[in-house]
Enzyme design. Structure first.
Site, short mmCIF file in Angstrom:
data_model
loop_
_atom_site.label_atom_id
_atom_site.label_comp_id
_atom_site.label_asym_id
_atom_site.label_seq_id
_atom_site.Cartn_x
_atom_site.Cartn_y
_atom_site.Cartn_z
N GLU A 45 0.85 -1.20 0.00
CA GLU A 45 0.00 0.00 0.00
C GLU A 45 0.88 1.24 0.00
O GLU A 45 1.63 1.46 0.95
CB GLU A 45 -0.91 0.00 1.23
CG GLU A 45 -1.74 1.27 1.39
CD GLU A 45 -2.43 1.35 2.75
OE1 GLU A 45 -2.73 2.49 3.18
OE2 GLU A 45 -2.65 0.30 3.38
N ARG A 49 0.46 10.35 0.96
CA ARG A 49 0.90 11.29 1.98
C ARG A 49 2.10 12.10 1.52
O ARG A 49 2.67 12.87 2.31
CB ARG A 49 1.24 10.54 3.27
CG ARG A 49 0.05 9.81 3.88
CD ARG A 49 0.42 9.14 5.18
NE ARG A 49 -0.68 8.34 5.71
CZ ARG A 49 -0.65 7.70 6.86
NH1 ARG A 49 0.43 7.77 7.63
NH2 ARG A 49 -1.68 6.98 7.26
N LYS A 133 -10.66 -1.98 7.09
CA LYS A 133 -9.45 -1.56 7.78
C LYS A 133 -9.85 -1.08 9.18
O LYS A 133 -10.82 -0.34 9.33
CB LYS A 133 -8.79 -0.43 6.99
CG LYS A 133 -7.60 0.23 7.66
CD LYS A 133 -7.06 1.33 6.76
CE LYS A 133 -5.90 2.08 7.39
NZ LYS A 133 -5.33 3.10 6.49
#
Length: 213
Positions: A45, A49, A133
């Site tokens: 993943e 960011r 998640k």
């Protein structure tokens, strides 16, 4: 949505740890993905960011055939579409919103949305999702809190992320409602910056042995 959950689970193929990556330099994306894949962690993943996150996804997905690249920290439909266009095989978000659910509903790319409260879990369940998640895992109550959700939400499965480390990963993986965990410890910033791909491969190989059971 249910069929997309099955698609996501098939992509994971029993992988116990999903590396959660914040890549600052585009040049690191391909060697990092290769090192993790060599260590047995093919599914990764890459979080949105950093300024060049989409380009990192594009390069890793396009140049590392053995890697299965997903995008994380997706906050809205625009980011969902951009990440999918960059080659993401799955999308991860820190929470669940109607906008994201709608975007996922119109895409072949499966969504793994974040949820920690009973209300959020029920919202995702109503949308046909049963794999979520759990974020931020440690800060929200850790393995003990997640274990308490197993009974009222018997059909729901989770990937806890946030504060998960080599030291506590087994606590989560031992829970009946946990499929895998997400963590950044397999690719520490200092090793990435130094280009120590062999060391990262070794960490990945160790993490790949953290099987459930």
């Amino acid at each position: 949505m249910a069929s997309k959950t099955e698609k996501l689970l098939s992509l994971l193929d029993g992988q116990p740890v999903i590396p959660v990556l914040k890549i600052d330099r585009v040049a690191d994306a391909v060697p990092l993905a290769r090192a993790l894949a060599r260590g047995g962690l093919r599914v990764i993943e890459i979080t949105l960011r950093t300024a060049d996150a989409l380009e990192c996804i594009r390069r890793a997905a396009g140049e590392v055939e053995e890697a299965i690249v997903g995008a994380g920290t997706i906050l809205d439909a625009r980011q969902f579409d951009e990440a999918a266009a960059a080659g993401s095989k799955f999308i991860v978000s820190p929470g669940v919103t109607r906008e994201l659910l709608a975007a996922a509903g119109g895409s072949e790319v499966p969504l793994l949305p974040g949820a920690i409260t009973p209300g959020e879990i029920m919202t995702a369940r109503e949308a046909g999702l049963d794999f979520l998640k759990f974020f931020p895992a440690e800060q929200a109550g850790g393995a003990a809190f997640l274990k308490s959700l197993a009974s009222p939400f018997g059909g729901m499965k989770f990937c806890p992320t946030g504060g998960v480390s080599a030291g506590n990963a087994r606590d989560y993986l031992g829970l009946p409602n946990v499929i895998c965990v997400g963590g950044s410890w397999v690719a520490p910033d200092d090793l990435v910056k130094a280009g120590k791909w062999d060391a990262i491969e070794a960490l990945a190989r160790e993490a790949a042995t953290l099987r459930k059971g």
